[in-house]
Design a protein around this motif. Structure first.
Motif, PDB file in Angstrom:
ATOM      1  N   GLY A  57      34.288  43.221 -53.136  1.00  0.00           N
ATOM      2  CA  GLY A  57      34.478  44.647 -53.286  1.00  0.00           C
ATOM      3  C   GLY A  57      35.354  45.112 -51.947  1.00  0.00           C
ATOM      4  N   ILE A  58      36.368  44.405 -51.530  1.00  0.00           N
ATOM      5  CA  ILE A  58      37.094  44.600 -50.397  1.00  0.00           C
ATOM      6  C   ILE A  58      38.738  44.492 -50.789  1.00  0.00           C
ATOM      7  CG2 ILE A  58      35.519  44.050 -48.475  1.00  0.00           C
ATOM      8  CD1 ILE A  58      37.173  41.606 -48.155  1.00  0.00           C
ATOM      9  N   THR A  59      39.545  45.400 -50.134  1.00  0.00           N
ATOM     10  CA  THR A  59      40.950  45.308 -50.460  1.00  0.00           C
ATOM     11  C   THR A  59      41.606  44.254 -49.733  1.00  0.00           C
ATOM     12  OG1 THR A  59      41.466  46.575 -48.254  1.00  0.00           O
ATOM     13  CG2 THR A  59      40.937  47.925 -50.560  1.00  0.00           C
ATOM     14  N   GLN A  60      42.788  43.957 -50.129  1.00  0.00           N
ATOM     15  CA  GLN A  60      43.719  42.958 -49.283  1.00  0.00           C
ATOM     16  C   GLN A  60      44.015  43.043 -48.054  1.00  0.00           C
ATOM     17  OE1 GLN A  60      47.384  41.883 -51.428  1.00  0.00           O
ATOM     18  NE2 GLN A  60      46.621  40.925 -52.687  1.00  0.00           N
ATOM     19  N   LYS A  61      44.059  44.380 -47.555  1.00  0.00           N
ATOM     20  CA  LYS A  61      44.311  44.830 -46.265  1.00  0.00           C
ATOM     21  C   LYS A  61      43.072  44.415 -45.356  1.00  0.00           C
ATOM     22  CE  LYS A  61      45.833  48.585 -43.217  1.00  0.00           C
ATOM     23  NZ  LYS A  61      45.433  47.792 -42.213  1.00  0.00           N
ATOM     24  N   GLU A  62      41.956  45.065 -46.092  1.00  0.00           N
ATOM     25  CA  GLU A  62      40.666  44.786 -45.277  1.00  0.00           C
ATOM     26  C   GLU A  62      40.415  43.120 -45.111  1.00  0.00           C
ATOM     27  OE1 GLU A  62      37.929  48.473 -46.855  1.00  0.00           O
ATOM     28  OE2 GLU A  62      38.105  46.830 -48.055  1.00  0.00           O
ATOM     29  N   ALA A  63      40.678  42.216 -46.324  1.00  0.00           N
ATOM     30  CA  ALA A  63      40.491  40.975 -45.833  1.00  0.00           C
ATOM     31  C   ALA A  63      41.408  40.286 -44.843  1.00  0.00           C
ATOM     32  CB  ALA A  63      40.670  40.395 -47.378  1.00  0.00           C
ATOM     33  N   ALA A  64      42.571  40.902 -45.109  1.00  0.00           N
ATOM     34  CA  ALA A  64      43.877  40.234 -44.147  1.00  0.00           C
ATOM     35  C   ALA A  64      43.265  40.806 -42.693  1.00  0.00           C
ATOM     36  CB  ALA A  64      45.043  40.880 -44.371  1.00  0.00           C
ATOM     37  N   ASP A  65      42.838  41.954 -42.308  1.00  0.00           N
ATOM     38  CA  ASP A  65      42.505  42.533 -41.051  1.00  0.00           C
ATOM     39  C   ASP A  65      41.207  41.514 -40.701  1.00  0.00           C
ATOM     40  OD1 ASP A  65      44.316  44.413 -41.069  1.00  0.00           O
ATOM     41  OD2 ASP A  65      42.964  45.800 -41.570  1.00  0.00           O
ATOM     42  N   ILE A  66      40.230  41.395 -41.523  1.00  0.00           N
ATOM     43  CA  ILE A  66      39.098  40.390 -40.778  1.00  0.00           C
ATOM     44  C   ILE A  66      39.674  39.059 -40.743  1.00  0.00           C
ATOM     45  CG2 ILE A  66      36.685  39.573 -41.920  1.00  0.00           C
ATOM     46  CD1 ILE A  66      36.515  42.032 -43.524  1.00  0.00           C
ATOM     47  N   LEU A  67      40.459  38.501 -41.450  1.00  0.00           N
ATOM     48  CA  LEU A  67      40.896  37.196 -41.179  1.00  0.00           C
ATOM     49  C   LEU A  67      41.770  37.107 -40.286  1.00  0.00           C
ATOM     50  CD1 LEU A  67      41.081  36.175 -44.855  1.00  0.00           C
ATOM     51  CD2 LEU A  67      39.417  35.364 -43.354  1.00  0.00           C
ATOM     52  N   GLY A  68      42.414  38.179 -39.520  1.00  0.00           N
ATOM     53  CA  GLY A  68      43.329  38.109 -38.730  1.00  0.00           C
ATOM     54  C   GLY A  68      44.648  37.579 -39.092  1.00  0.00           C
ATOM     55  N   VAL A  69      45.266  38.047 -40.334  1.00  0.00           N
ATOM     56  CA  VAL A  69      46.434  37.655 -40.776  1.00  0.00           C
ATOM     57  C   VAL A  69      47.065  38.851 -41.332  1.00  0.00           C
ATOM     58  CG1 VAL A  69      45.795  35.260 -41.511  1.00  0.00           C
ATOM     59  CG2 VAL A  69      45.770  36.793 -43.201  1.00  0.00           C
TER      60      VAL A  69
END
Length: 104
Positions: free
Chosen positions: A11-23
């Motif tokens: 339930g997260i966006t690509q931007k949220e995933a990218a931010d969490i992963l640091g990419v």
């Protein structure tokens, strides 16, 4: 697209995933679309974030589905924070709801 399915299940966006992963979001998008593969450290962090195995993210045969989506994780967290007495009441209520769905 197992990475996309895992993210959507969480339930997260690509931007949220990218931010969490640091990419960068564009880099993350390339992971989902199979243009680039994440390095092993990023792959492990993705599996932790999405609550699934690295095999699932790599689209390995018979890999398990992500364990819980965001709503299920929240419900479990709330259930675990209850006193034992209230936890039993909540579980009993869930049982009754399940029975009513079978009947109706």
């Amino acid at each position: 697209m197992s990475i996309r399915q895992a993210r959507q299940h969480r339930g997260i966006t690509q931007k949220e995933a990218a931010d969490i992963l640091g990419v960068a979001r564009t880099t993350y998008n390339k992971y989902e679309n199979g243009v680039h593969s994440p390095d092993s450290q990023t792959l492990v962090r993705m599996a932790q974030l999405f609550g699934c195995s690295t095999d699932y993210l790599l689209d390995m045969p018979h890999a398990p589905e992500p364990l819980l989506n965001a709503l299920e994780r929240e419900a479990l967290h709330r259930l675990q924070s209850l006193s034992p007495e209230n936890r039993n009441k909540a579980l009993h209520y869930l049982y009754l709801l399940q029975l009513s769905e079978k009947d109706g």
